[in-house]
Design an enzyme around this catalytic site. Sequence first.
Site, mmCIF file in Angstrom:
data_model
loop_
_atom_site.group_PDB
_atom_site.id
_atom_site.type_symbol
_atom_site.label_atom_id
_atom_site.label_comp_id
_atom_site.label_asym_id
_atom_site.label_seq_id
_atom_site.Cartn_x
_atom_site.Cartn_y
_atom_site.Cartn_z
ATOM 1 N N HIS A 79 12.996 -58.587 8.037
ATOM 2 C CA HIS A 79 13.369 -59.747 7.344
ATOM 3 C C HIS A 79 14.612 -60.754 7.844
ATOM 4 O O HIS A 79 15.056 -61.776 7.403
ATOM 5 C CB HIS A 79 13.835 -59.489 5.849
ATOM 6 C CG HIS A 79 12.785 -58.551 5.279
ATOM 7 N ND1 HIS A 79 12.740 -57.015 5.257
ATOM 8 C CD2 HIS A 79 11.632 -58.938 4.555
ATOM 9 C CE1 HIS A 79 11.954 -56.777 4.658
ATOM 10 N NE2 HIS A 79 11.164 -57.494 4.280
ATOM 11 N N CYS A 118 5.022 -68.517 5.640
ATOM 12 C CA CYS A 118 4.164 -67.562 6.639
ATOM 13 C C CYS A 118 2.586 -67.836 6.603
ATOM 14 O O CYS A 118 1.988 -67.513 5.503
ATOM 15 C CB CYS A 118 4.503 -66.211 6.598
ATOM 16 S SG CYS A 118 3.352 -65.043 7.502
ATOM 17 N N SER A 152 2.633 -55.339 4.455
ATOM 18 C CA SER A 152 3.322 -54.191 5.030
ATOM 19 C C SER A 152 2.563 -52.648 4.387
ATOM 20 O O SER A 152 3.453 -51.473 4.472
ATOM 21 C CB SER A 152 5.011 -54.162 4.601
ATOM 22 O OG SER A 152 4.985 -54.353 3.378
ATOM 23 N N GLU A 204 15.554 -61.355 3.124
ATOM 24 C CA GLU A 204 15.193 -62.531 4.269
ATOM 25 C C GLU A 204 16.133 -63.878 3.537
ATOM 26 O O GLU A 204 16.596 -64.511 4.438
ATOM 27 C CB GLU A 204 13.807 -62.902 3.976
ATOM 28 C CG GLU A 204 13.356 -64.179 4.944
ATOM 29 C CD GLU A 204 11.917 -64.462 4.727
ATOM 30 O OE1 GLU A 204 10.925 -63.646 4.469
ATOM 31 O OE2 GLU A 204 11.841 -65.582 5.122
ATOM 32 N N CYS A 208 11.174 -60.624 12.348
ATOM 33 C CA CYS A 208 10.033 -61.420 12.696
ATOM 34 C C CYS A 208 10.040 -62.762 13.330
ATOM 35 O O CYS A 208 10.979 -63.543 12.864
ATOM 36 C CB CYS A 208 9.194 -61.531 11.370
ATOM 37 S SG CYS A 208 7.666 -62.394 11.828
ATOM 38 N N HIS A 212 9.236 -53.560 3.743
ATOM 39 C CA HIS A 212 9.168 -53.005 2.185
ATOM 40 C C HIS A 212 8.087 -52.137 1.923
ATOM 41 O O HIS A 212 7.193 -52.552 1.163
ATOM 42 C CB HIS A 212 9.228 -54.224 1.344
ATOM 43 C CG HIS A 212 10.718 -54.739 1.102
ATOM 44 N ND1 HIS A 212 10.910 -55.839 1.000
ATOM 45 C CD2 HIS A 212 11.900 -54.277 1.208
ATOM 46 C CE1 HIS A 212 12.270 -56.324 0.972
ATOM 47 N NE2 HIS A 212 12.754 -55.245 0.784
ATOM 48 N N HIS A 222 16.752 -61.483 -2.225
ATOM 49 C CA HIS A 222 15.860 -60.805 -1.189
ATOM 50 C C HIS A 222 16.524 -60.927 0.222
ATOM 51 O O HIS A 222 16.990 -61.780 0.447
ATOM 52 C CB HIS A 222 14.334 -61.467 -1.122
ATOM 53 C CG HIS A 222 13.475 -60.892 -0.262
ATOM 54 N ND1 HIS A 222 13.217 -61.100 1.040
ATOM 55 C CD2 HIS A 222 12.224 -60.404 -0.625
ATOM 56 C CE1 HIS A 222 12.436 -60.424 1.678
ATOM 57 N NE2 HIS A 222 11.563 -59.821 0.617
HETATM 58 S S1 SF4 Z 1 4.558 -61.559 6.482
HETATM 59 FE FE1 SF4 Z 1 4.729 -63.195 7.870
HETATM 60 S S2 SF4 Z 1 7.187 -63.653 8.192
HETATM 61 FE FE2 SF4 Z 1 6.783 -61.485 7.079
HETATM 62 S S3 SF4 Z 1 6.847 -60.125 8.797
HETATM 63 FE FE3 SF4 Z 1 4.759 -60.489 8.466
HETATM 64 S S4 SF4 Z 1 4.173 -62.316 9.804
HETATM 65 FE FE4 SF4 Z 1 6.434 -62.268 9.564
#
Ligand code: SF4
Length: 282
Positions: free
Chosen positions: A70, A186, A258, A122, A92, A38, A120
């Site tokens: 996601h 996470c 991100s 995910e 992930c 994102h 969302h």
């Molecule tokens: S925030 Fe955590 S769950 Fe999401 S992509 Fe990054 S490491 Fe993976």
Amino acid sequence: MLLARENGFCFGVKKAVELTEAAAETGRPVHNLGQVVHNPKISQRLAARGVKIINDPADAAEGIVVIRAHGVPPKVREQIEQRGLECIDATCSLVLRAQRFTKQLADEGYTVILLGTPDHPEVVGLVAYAGDNYRIVETEEQWKKLPKMKRAGVVSQSTQPPWAFTALVAHVATIAQEMKVYNTVCPVTVKRQVAASELAEQVKTIIVVGGKNSANTRELVNLARMQGRDAYHIEDAKELQPSWVRGQERVGLIGGCSTPMDTLIEVKERIEALGSTEPVPA
Ligand code: SF4
């Protein structure tokens, strides 16, 4: 200006971006199923390499489809394969783990209670593993309305705040005869949230940089506001308003998981320029 001690891509985002870039190197048509992560800057960067964003596997005529960090429901992966497209899975590893636990709870007969935002991506992927008997809750108001149940299995969207997960688990313990909990929050986002809290203790204003649809970035904004700070969520340096930072002794800066470091550095330079007496470039 104070930069948070945690910044840059998390490992899941890094992997998803690298896999898409490697696919683009092959010269074949490459599609991201939804934004791979994102962040609009990443989408632009990948678009410049010829990567297209599609919303449905049916929109790809040929080539490679990269599944986003996601994750997706299993039927979407099947659709990609049935269409004879090459599938690169950038889900992930922590999301895959949450999908596994969700399926396990459903297979064992638990009502799956998922802490997350219903639309969302995910969460859309996770509930596809939850069987027919699941509830999605995001707020205390929602989980207080859950009925009493025999067997409850609790999991979370990866980017939910740990305090919300703890509060949900405590509540479910009062309504379920038997419960099983998998903590799928996470740890990387938790570290980022701790860094945001530490930053909030030292400044009055925090600039949070990341995609407007990035759940982990929005959570950093919420946290700073919960600590009574002025928190502004921007995607890039152009959105920064001089009035937010002028006259501030110190401004805090943090990016979501991100947010590329170069975007963060551009914002940092812009804050520094606005705080100086030199003319600021437009
Ligand atoms: S925030 Fe955590 S769950 Fe999401 S992509 Fe990054 S490491 Fe993976």
